[in-house]
Motif scaffolding. Structure first.
Motif, mmCIF file in Angstrom:
data_model
loop_
_atom_site.group_PDB
_atom_site.id
_atom_site.type_symbol
_atom_site.label_atom_id
_atom_site.label_comp_id
_atom_site.label_asym_id
_atom_site.label_seq_id
_atom_site.Cartn_x
_atom_site.Cartn_y
_atom_site.Cartn_z
ATOM 1 N N UNK A 98 79.167 132.128 27.923
ATOM 2 C CA UNK A 98 79.611 131.000 28.749
ATOM 3 C C UNK A 98 79.215 129.665 28.114
ATOM 4 N N UNK A 99 78.009 129.609 27.494
ATOM 5 C CA UNK A 99 77.569 128.376 26.830
ATOM 6 C C UNK A 99 78.460 128.077 25.622
ATOM 7 N N UNK A 100 78.718 129.108 24.781
ATOM 8 C CA UNK A 100 79.565 128.912 23.594
ATOM 9 C C UNK A 100 80.971 128.512 24.022
ATOM 10 N N UNK A 101 81.491 129.178 25.066
ATOM 11 C CA UNK A 101 82.831 128.864 25.550
ATOM 12 C C UNK A 101 82.923 127.447 26.102
ATOM 13 N N UNK A 102 81.893 127.031 26.884
ATOM 14 C CA UNK A 102 81.893 125.670 27.440
ATOM 15 C C UNK A 102 81.892 124.647 26.305
ATOM 16 N N UNK A 103 81.093 124.913 25.240
ATOM 17 C CA UNK A 103 81.018 123.969 24.112
ATOM 18 C C UNK A 103 82.352 123.893 23.377
ATOM 19 N N UNK A 104 82.945 125.068 23.064
ATOM 20 C CA UNK A 104 84.113 125.109 22.179
ATOM 21 C C UNK A 104 85.419 124.783 22.898
ATOM 22 N N UNK A 105 85.550 125.232 24.167
ATOM 23 C CA UNK A 105 86.838 125.058 24.860
ATOM 24 C C UNK A 105 86.867 123.845 25.774
ATOM 25 N N UNK A 106 85.691 123.374 26.216
ATOM 26 C CA UNK A 106 85.659 122.336 27.248
ATOM 27 C C UNK A 106 85.025 121.034 26.733
ATOM 28 N N UNK A 107 83.729 121.095 26.357
ATOM 29 C CA UNK A 107 83.001 119.860 26.033
ATOM 30 C C UNK A 107 83.524 119.180 24.764
ATOM 31 N N UNK A 108 83.665 119.952 23.666
ATOM 32 C CA UNK A 108 84.098 119.334 22.405
ATOM 33 C C UNK A 108 85.514 118.755 22.483
ATOM 34 N N UNK A 109 86.506 119.537 22.983
ATOM 35 C CA UNK A 109 87.850 118.954 23.086
ATOM 36 C C UNK A 109 87.877 117.691 23.955
ATOM 37 N N UNK A 110 87.073 117.702 25.057
ATOM 38 C CA UNK A 110 87.068 116.531 25.934
ATOM 39 C C UNK A 110 86.429 115.334 25.232
ATOM 40 N N UNK A 117 79.513 115.534 23.509
ATOM 41 C CA UNK A 117 79.405 116.183 22.197
ATOM 42 C C UNK A 117 77.966 116.629 21.934
ATOM 43 N N UNK A 118 76.999 115.796 22.321
ATOM 44 C CA UNK A 118 75.579 116.143 22.130
ATOM 45 C C UNK A 118 75.279 117.465 22.849
ATOM 46 N N UNK A 119 75.783 117.590 24.085
ATOM 47 C CA UNK A 119 75.500 118.812 24.831
ATOM 48 C C UNK A 119 76.308 119.994 24.309
#
Ligand SMILES: [Zn+2]
Length: 236
Positions: A38-50, A189-191
Protein backbone atom coordinates in the motif's frame (compact mmCIF):
# COMPACT_ATOMS: atom_id res chain seq x y z
CA UNK A 1 -17.58 22.45 5.67
CA UNK A 2 -17.31 19.81 2.91
CA UNK A 3 -13.53 19.69 3.44
CA UNK A 4 -14.04 19.00 7.13
CA UNK A 5 -16.63 16.33 6.36
CA UNK A 6 -14.09 14.53 4.13
CA UNK A 7 -11.43 14.86 6.85
CA UNK A 8 -13.79 13.27 9.37
CA UNK A 9 -14.56 10.38 6.96
CA UNK A 10 -10.76 10.03 6.57
CA UNK A 11 -10.53 9.59 10.36
CA UNK A 12 -12.82 6.56 10.10
CA UNK A 13 -11.12 5.04 7.03
CA UNK A 14 -7.71 5.32 8.75
CA UNK A 15 -9.09 3.82 11.97
CA UNK A 16 -10.75 0.99 9.98
CA UNK A 17 -7.42 0.16 8.29
CA UNK A 18 -5.61 0.14 11.63
CA UNK A 19 -8.26 -2.03 13.30
CA UNK A 20 -8.08 -4.46 10.38
CA UNK A 21 -4.28 -4.67 10.86
CA UNK A 22 -4.67 -5.14 14.64
CA UNK A 23 -7.24 -7.88 14.06
CA UNK A 24 -4.84 -9.69 11.68
CA UNK A 25 -1.73 -9.20 13.86
CA UNK A 26 -1.25 -12.98 14.33
CA UNK A 27 -0.15 -12.92 10.69
CA UNK A 28 2.13 -9.94 11.30
CA UNK A 29 4.42 -10.54 8.32
CA UNK A 30 1.41 -10.45 6.00
CA UNK A 31 0.18 -7.20 7.62
CA UNK A 32 3.68 -5.80 7.01
CA UNK A 33 3.53 -7.05 3.40
CA UNK A 34 0.12 -5.38 2.89
CA UNK A 35 1.47 -2.16 4.43
CA UNK A 36 4.53 -2.31 2.14
CA UNK A 37 2.41 -2.80 -0.99
CA UNK A 38 0.00 0.00 0.00
CA UNK A 39 2.91 2.39 0.77
CA UNK A 40 4.67 1.61 -2.56
CA UNK A 41 1.36 1.93 -4.43
CA UNK A 42 0.49 5.25 -2.74
CA UNK A 43 3.95 6.62 -3.67
CA UNK A 44 3.98 5.40 -7.29
CA UNK A 45 0.32 5.76 -8.33
CA UNK A 46 -0.91 8.65 -6.18
CA UNK A 47 1.68 10.94 -4.53
CA UNK A 48 4.32 11.17 -7.29
CA UNK A 49 1.91 11.70 -10.22
CA UNK A 50 0.06 14.35 -8.18
CA UNK A 51 3.33 16.10 -7.24
CA UNK A 52 4.41 16.12 -10.92
CA UNK A 53 1.03 17.52 -11.96
CA UNK A 54 1.34 20.36 -9.42
CA UNK A 55 4.94 21.24 -10.30
CA UNK A 56 6.60 20.07 -13.50
CA UNK A 57 10.12 20.72 -12.25
CA UNK A 58 13.11 18.54 -11.33
CA UNK A 59 12.51 19.75 -7.76
CA UNK A 60 9.87 17.02 -7.43
CA UNK A 61 12.54 14.35 -8.03
CA UNK A 62 14.94 16.05 -5.62
CA UNK A 63 12.25 16.21 -2.92
CA UNK A 64 11.43 12.50 -3.43
CA UNK A 65 15.13 11.59 -3.16
CA UNK A 66 15.38 13.71 0.00
CA UNK A 67 12.40 11.89 1.53
CA UNK A 68 14.07 8.54 0.83
CA UNK A 69 17.47 9.72 2.13
CA UNK A 70 16.13 11.31 5.34
CA UNK A 71 14.35 8.11 6.41
CA UNK A 72 17.35 6.00 5.35
CA UNK A 73 19.65 8.22 7.45
CA UNK A 74 17.33 8.12 10.47
CA UNK A 75 17.16 4.31 10.37
CA UNK A 76 20.95 4.08 9.90
CA UNK A 77 21.77 6.39 12.84
CA UNK A 78 19.14 4.87 15.15
CA UNK A 79 20.84 1.48 14.64
CA UNK A 80 24.39 2.91 14.72
CA UNK A 81 23.81 4.62 18.08
CA UNK A 82 22.61 1.40 19.73
CA UNK A 83 24.90 -1.06 21.53
CA UNK A 84 24.32 -4.78 20.91
CA UNK A 85 22.01 -5.22 23.93
CA UNK A 86 19.99 -2.13 22.86
CA UNK A 87 19.28 -3.36 19.30
CA UNK A 88 15.66 -4.19 20.18
CA UNK A 89 15.15 -0.64 21.53
CA UNK A 90 16.72 0.78 18.36
CA UNK A 91 14.34 -1.16 16.12
CA UNK A 92 11.42 0.00 18.28
CA UNK A 93 12.64 3.61 18.16
CA UNK A 94 12.72 3.50 14.37
CA UNK A 95 9.16 2.15 14.40
CA UNK A 96 8.10 5.31 16.27
CA UNK A 97 9.98 7.54 13.79
CA UNK A 98 8.23 5.76 10.91
CA UNK A 99 4.83 6.16 12.64
CA UNK A 100 5.57 9.86 13.20
CA UNK A 101 6.43 10.19 9.49
CA UNK A 102 3.11 8.57 8.56
CA UNK A 103 1.25 10.89 10.96
CA UNK A 104 2.87 13.99 9.41
CA UNK A 105 1.95 12.57 5.99
CA UNK A 106 -1.68 12.15 7.11
CA UNK A 107 -1.66 15.75 8.35
CA UNK A 108 -0.65 16.71 4.78
CA UNK A 109 -3.48 14.53 3.42
CA UNK A 110 -5.85 16.79 5.37
CA UNK A 111 -3.97 19.87 4.17
CA UNK A 112 -4.36 18.62 0.57
CA UNK A 113 -8.14 18.14 1.02
CA UNK A 114 -8.53 21.61 2.54
CA UNK A 115 -6.35 23.37 -0.08
CA UNK A 116 -8.11 21.57 -2.94
CA UNK A 117 -11.53 22.70 -1.64
CA UNK A 118 -10.25 26.28 -1.29
CA UNK A 119 -8.97 26.20 -4.92
CA UNK A 120 -12.02 24.45 -6.47
CA UNK A 121 -14.77 22.44 -4.76
CA UNK A 122 -14.83 19.82 -7.58
CA UNK A 123 -11.08 19.24 -7.21
CA UNK A 124 -11.72 19.02 -3.47
CA UNK A 125 -14.11 16.09 -3.98
CA UNK A 126 -11.58 14.26 -6.19
CA UNK A 127 -8.74 14.75 -3.67
CA UNK A 128 -11.08 13.91 -0.78
CA UNK A 129 -12.15 10.59 -2.33
CA UNK A 130 -8.52 9.72 -3.13
CA UNK A 131 -7.42 10.44 0.45
CA UNK A 132 -10.31 8.53 2.05
CA UNK A 133 -9.47 5.54 -0.18
CA UNK A 134 -5.73 5.43 0.50
CA UNK A 135 -5.93 6.33 4.19
CA UNK A 136 -7.31 2.87 4.91
CA UNK A 137 -3.81 1.87 3.79
CA UNK A 138 -2.23 4.54 6.02
CA UNK A 139 -4.00 2.94 9.00
CA UNK A 140 -2.72 -0.54 8.03
CA UNK A 141 0.80 0.91 7.57
CA UNK A 142 0.83 2.74 10.90
CA UNK A 143 -0.02 -0.41 12.85
CA UNK A 144 2.30 -2.42 10.53
CA UNK A 145 5.41 -0.29 11.15
CA UNK A 146 4.91 -0.13 14.94
CA UNK A 147 4.15 -3.84 15.48
CA UNK A 148 6.62 -4.85 12.74
CA UNK A 149 9.35 -2.93 14.62
CA UNK A 150 8.53 -4.93 17.77
CA UNK A 151 6.54 -2.03 19.26
CA UNK A 152 3.89 -2.58 21.92
CA UNK A 153 0.21 -3.05 21.11
CA UNK A 154 -0.62 0.10 23.14
CA UNK A 155 1.90 2.13 21.14
CA UNK A 156 0.37 0.97 17.85
CA UNK A 157 -3.12 2.02 19.01
CA UNK A 158 -1.81 5.42 20.17
CA UNK A 159 -0.08 6.06 16.83
CA UNK A 160 -3.19 4.89 14.95
CA UNK A 161 -5.27 7.46 16.83
CA UNK A 162 -2.73 10.23 16.08
CA UNK A 163 -2.62 9.18 12.41
CA UNK A 164 -6.43 9.17 12.16
CA UNK A 165 -6.80 12.61 13.82
CA UNK A 166 -4.01 14.26 11.77
CA UNK A 167 -6.08 14.81 8.56
CA UNK A 168 -8.76 16.69 10.53
CA UNK A 169 -6.07 19.04 11.91
CA UNK A 170 -4.57 19.42 8.40
CA UNK A 171 -7.92 20.29 6.82
CA UNK A 172 -8.65 22.86 9.56
CA UNK A 173 -5.27 24.54 8.97
CA UNK A 174 -5.67 24.58 5.15
CA UNK A 175 -8.99 26.42 5.48
CA UNK A 176 -7.18 29.15 7.45
CA UNK A 177 -4.07 29.52 5.29
CA UNK A 178 -3.23 29.32 1.61
CA UNK A 179 -0.60 26.69 0.72
CA UNK A 180 1.27 27.46 -2.56
CA UNK A 181 1.04 24.68 -5.19
CA UNK A 182 4.83 24.30 -5.44
CA UNK A 183 5.18 23.77 -1.66
CA UNK A 184 2.40 21.16 -1.74
CA UNK A 185 4.12 19.41 -4.70
CA UNK A 186 7.47 19.15 -2.88
CA UNK A 187 5.81 17.90 0.31
CA UNK A 188 3.89 15.21 -1.61
CA UNK A 189 7.12 14.16 -3.39
CA UNK A 190 9.07 14.09 -0.10
CA UNK A 191 6.53 11.67 1.37
CA UNK A 192 6.53 9.59 -1.83
CA UNK A 193 10.29 9.12 -1.31
CA UNK A 194 9.85 8.24 2.37
CA UNK A 195 7.06 5.76 1.47
CA UNK A 196 9.37 4.08 -1.07
CA UNK A 197 11.95 3.65 1.69
CA UNK A 198 9.50 2.47 4.37
CA UNK A 199 7.74 0.02 2.04
CA UNK A 200 10.66 -1.26 -0.06
CA UNK A 201 13.67 -1.02 2.24
CA UNK A 202 12.21 -1.29 5.75
CA UNK A 203 9.00 -3.37 5.80
CA UNK A 204 9.60 -5.80 2.90
CA UNK A 205 12.97 -7.19 4.09
CA UNK A 206 11.62 -7.51 7.67
CA UNK A 207 8.49 -9.32 6.44
CA UNK A 208 10.52 -11.61 4.14
CA UNK A 209 12.64 -12.76 7.11
CA UNK A 210 9.55 -13.53 9.18
CA UNK A 211 7.33 -15.76 7.04
CA UNK A 212 6.29 -17.70 3.94
CA UNK A 213 7.78 -15.91 0.90
CA UNK A 214 5.15 -17.02 -1.64
CA UNK A 215 2.22 -15.86 0.50
CA UNK A 216 4.02 -12.59 1.23
CA UNK A 217 4.59 -11.92 -2.49
CA UNK A 218 0.89 -12.55 -3.23
CA UNK A 219 -0.18 -10.07 -0.50
CA UNK A 220 2.33 -7.42 -1.67
CA UNK A 221 1.20 -7.67 -5.32
CA UNK A 222 -2.50 -7.65 -4.31
CA UNK A 223 -2.11 -4.55 -2.11
CA UNK A 224 -0.07 -2.77 -4.82
CA UNK A 225 -2.90 -3.51 -7.27
CA UNK A 226 -5.48 -2.33 -4.71
CA UNK A 227 -3.62 0.98 -4.26
CA UNK A 228 -3.53 1.40 -8.05
CA UNK A 229 -7.23 0.59 -8.41
CA UNK A 230 -8.28 3.04 -5.66
CA UNK A 231 -6.24 5.83 -7.28
CA UNK A 232 -7.70 5.02 -10.72
CA UNK A 233 -11.31 4.99 -9.49
CA UNK A 234 -10.84 8.19 -7.45
CA UNK A 235 -9.24 10.00 -10.41
CA UNK A 236 -12.14 9.30 -12.83
ZN1 LIG B 1 -2.31 9.23 3.39
Amino acid sequence: MAALAFAVVTFFSTAAGGLFALHQRRHLYLVMGAAAGLLLGAALFDLLPEAIELSRTVGVGVAAAAGFAVFYAVEHFVHLGAAEHQKEDAVRAFGSVAALGLTVHSFLDGLAIGSAFVADPRLGVVVGVAVVGHDFGDGVSTVGVVLGSRGALRASIGWLLADALAPVAGALLALQLHVPRSVLAYLLAFFAGSFLFLGGAHLLPEAARAGHKGRLAAVVVASLALAGAVTWVAGR
